[in-house]
Design an enzyme around this catalytic site. Sequence first.
Site, PDB file in Angstrom:
ATOM      1  N   SER A 142     -20.865   6.151   9.654  1.00 30.67           N
ATOM      2  CA  SER A 142     -21.098   7.553   9.289  1.00 30.67           C
ATOM      3  C   SER A 142     -20.095   8.025   8.249  1.00 30.67           C
ATOM      4  CB  SER A 142     -20.959   8.432  10.536  1.00 30.67           C
ATOM      5  OG  SER A 142     -21.060   9.794  10.188  1.00 30.67           O
ATOM      6  N   TYR A 155     -16.010  11.136  17.590  1.00 35.86           N
ATOM      7  CA  TYR A 155     -17.203  10.475  17.015  1.00 35.86           C
ATOM      8  C   TYR A 155     -16.785   9.648  15.791  1.00 35.86           C
ATOM      9  CZ  TYR A 155     -21.706  10.114  14.547  1.00 35.86           C
ATOM     10  OH  TYR A 155     -22.820   9.653  13.886  1.00 35.86           O
TER      11      TYR A 155
HETATM   12  P1  NDP Z   1     -31.501   9.675  16.856  1.00 37.70           P
HETATM   13  O1  NDP Z   1     -30.961  10.468  17.985  1.00 37.70           O
HETATM   14  O2  NDP Z   1     -32.836  10.023  16.306  1.00 37.70           O
HETATM   15  O3  NDP Z   1     -31.500   8.127  17.231  1.00 37.70           O
HETATM   16  C1  NDP Z   1     -30.527   7.560  18.058  1.00 37.70           C
HETATM   17  C2  NDP Z   1     -31.108   6.296  18.648  1.00 37.70           C
HETATM   18  O4  NDP Z   1     -30.113   5.684  19.470  1.00 37.70           O
HETATM   19  C3  NDP Z   1     -32.327   6.556  19.512  1.00 37.70           C
HETATM   20  O5  NDP Z   1     -33.300   5.585  19.223  1.00 37.70           O
HETATM   21  C4  NDP Z   1     -31.808   6.373  20.923  1.00 37.70           C
HETATM   22  O6  NDP Z   1     -32.831   5.813  21.736  1.00 37.70           O
HETATM   23  C5  NDP Z   1     -30.726   5.342  20.702  1.00 37.70           C
HETATM   24  N1  NDP Z   1     -29.744   5.316  21.780  1.00 37.70           N
HETATM   25  C6  NDP Z   1     -28.892   6.282  22.186  1.00 37.70           C
HETATM   26  N2  NDP Z   1     -28.185   5.871  23.256  1.00 37.70           N
HETATM   27  C7  NDP Z   1     -28.606   4.610  23.529  1.00 37.70           C
HETATM   28  C8  NDP Z   1     -28.277   3.650  24.513  1.00 37.70           C
HETATM   29  N3  NDP Z   1     -27.350   3.877  25.459  1.00 37.70           N
HETATM   30  N4  NDP Z   1     -28.913   2.457  24.497  1.00 37.70           N
HETATM   31  C9  NDP Z   1     -29.860   2.200  23.563  1.00 37.70           C
HETATM   32  N5  NDP Z   1     -30.212   3.063  22.607  1.00 37.70           N
HETATM   33  C10 NDP Z   1     -29.594   4.254  22.597  1.00 37.70           C
HETATM   34  O7  NDP Z   1     -30.385   9.780  15.730  1.00 37.70           O
HETATM   35  P2  NDP Z   1     -30.129   8.969  14.369  1.00 37.70           P
HETATM   36  O8  NDP Z   1     -31.320   8.228  13.948  1.00 37.70           O
HETATM   37  O9  NDP Z   1     -29.519   9.929  13.458  1.00 37.70           O
HETATM   38  O10 NDP Z   1     -28.987   7.964  14.839  1.00 37.70           O
HETATM   39  C11 NDP Z   1     -28.955   6.588  14.486  1.00 37.70           C
HETATM   40  C12 NDP Z   1     -27.539   6.204  14.106  1.00 37.70           C
HETATM   41  O11 NDP Z   1     -27.185   6.881  12.903  1.00 37.70           O
HETATM   42  C13 NDP Z   1     -26.478   6.588  15.145  1.00 37.70           C
HETATM   43  O12 NDP Z   1     -25.563   5.520  15.283  1.00 37.70           O
HETATM   44  C14 NDP Z   1     -25.793   7.785  14.505  1.00 37.70           C
HETATM   45  O13 NDP Z   1     -24.469   7.921  14.945  1.00 37.70           O
HETATM   46  C15 NDP Z   1     -25.883   7.401  13.038  1.00 37.70           C
HETATM   47  N6  NDP Z   1     -25.712   8.488  12.079  1.00 37.70           N
HETATM   48  C16 NDP Z   1     -26.585   9.559  12.047  1.00 37.70           C
HETATM   49  C17 NDP Z   1     -26.393  10.584  11.144  1.00 37.70           C
HETATM   50  C18 NDP Z   1     -27.287  11.787  11.093  1.00 37.70           C
HETATM   51  O14 NDP Z   1     -26.952  12.766  10.389  1.00 37.70           O
HETATM   52  N7  NDP Z   1     -28.426  11.789  11.753  1.00 37.70           N
HETATM   53  C19 NDP Z   1     -25.291  10.546  10.179  1.00 37.70           C
HETATM   54  C20 NDP Z   1     -24.470   9.366  10.275  1.00 37.70           C
HETATM   55  C21 NDP Z   1     -24.683   8.387  11.188  1.00 37.70           C
HETATM   56  P3  NDP Z   1     -33.100   6.130  23.284  1.00 37.70           P
HETATM   57  O15 NDP Z   1     -32.646   7.530  23.541  1.00 37.70           O
HETATM   58  O16 NDP Z   1     -34.572   5.935  23.405  1.00 37.70           O
HETATM   59  O17 NDP Z   1     -32.316   5.089  24.012  1.00 37.70           O
END
Ligand code: NDP
Length: 246
Positions: A142, A155
């Site tokens: 990030s 974070y």
């Molecule tokens: P979302 O919340 O849409 O996606 C997060 C994903 O992580 C979901 O598919 C969720 O699936 C999964 N997840 C969360 N906890 C678990 C777990 N314990 N086991 C397995 N899967 C898990 O957000 P983003 O797409 O934005 O996030 C994706 C990545 O991008 C993350 O690492 C986030 O930190 C990073 N990021 C996002 C930014 C943003 O502005 N959106 C900016 C910078 C980085 P489920 O709940 O079904 O398990």
Amino acid sequence: MSAIEGKVVAITGASSGIGEATARLLAERGAAVVLGARRTERLDEIARQIRDRGGRAVTRAVDVTAREDLERLVGLAVTEFGRLDVLVGNAGISKIGPVADLDVAGWSAMIDVNLRGVLYGIAAALPVFREQGQGHLVTTVSTAGLKITPTMAVYAATKNAVRTLLEGLRQESTDGVLRTTAVSPGYVRTELADSIDDPEVREEILRNMNQYAIAPEAVARAVAFAIEQPREVEIGEIVIRPTTQN
Ligand code: NDP
């Protein structure tokens, strides 16, 4: 023919946001995708849509805080498609808030998912990569780790820990077997703010998302760019943020 055609790619956090967009794009470009997350109905629907369009996709329930789930995800790639070319360690949560709030449970959850989850992915994929003689580890970090702002400290620390981990792994892997890529997005329009417990902080992040955020497909294209490079080319880090983000 796309350089992604025929690659086998496992993606954690594939049920929404960046992971979902990455799965759809890579499948469209000919990759076989192996999707992991906890919300299996959503995974199954995404996989069904990919298959309806002629792509190859399978799913598995994965909680990245459980090491054996990552082993099963990597195992599924090997049993279904014969190998694993790329692991996208993308699952993440964002329980942000001021450090002084002492949300110790939230800190632990972020460490477990954002850092330990990536480590478990490495533990599962590395032996397969070594046996194959090649593999690629992509993780979603990030810009929060590049410009530290209030409420984001823990974070950002988890994301910078992953960045550090990848650099160390890269230095240990100059035999050409492993490529590592850290993809570092700014604000992206996803469900990530749902994991913020503090209502005021969540409001602020949602305001920023509404003002700045880019589509998750933009990040998916960055992941595809890293993956499609020839084997001797390693894209170490991609920073991708909205043009107007400060
Ligand atoms: P979302 O919340 O849409 O996606 C997060 C994903 O992580 C979901 O598919 C969720 O699936 C999964 N997840 C969360 N906890 C678990 C777990 N314990 N086991 C397995 N899967 C898990 O957000 P983003 O797409 O934005 O996030 C994706 C990545 O991008 C993350 O690492 C986030 O930190 C990073 N990021 C996002 C930014 C943003 O502005 N959106 C900016 C910078 C980085 P489920 O709940 O079904 O398990």
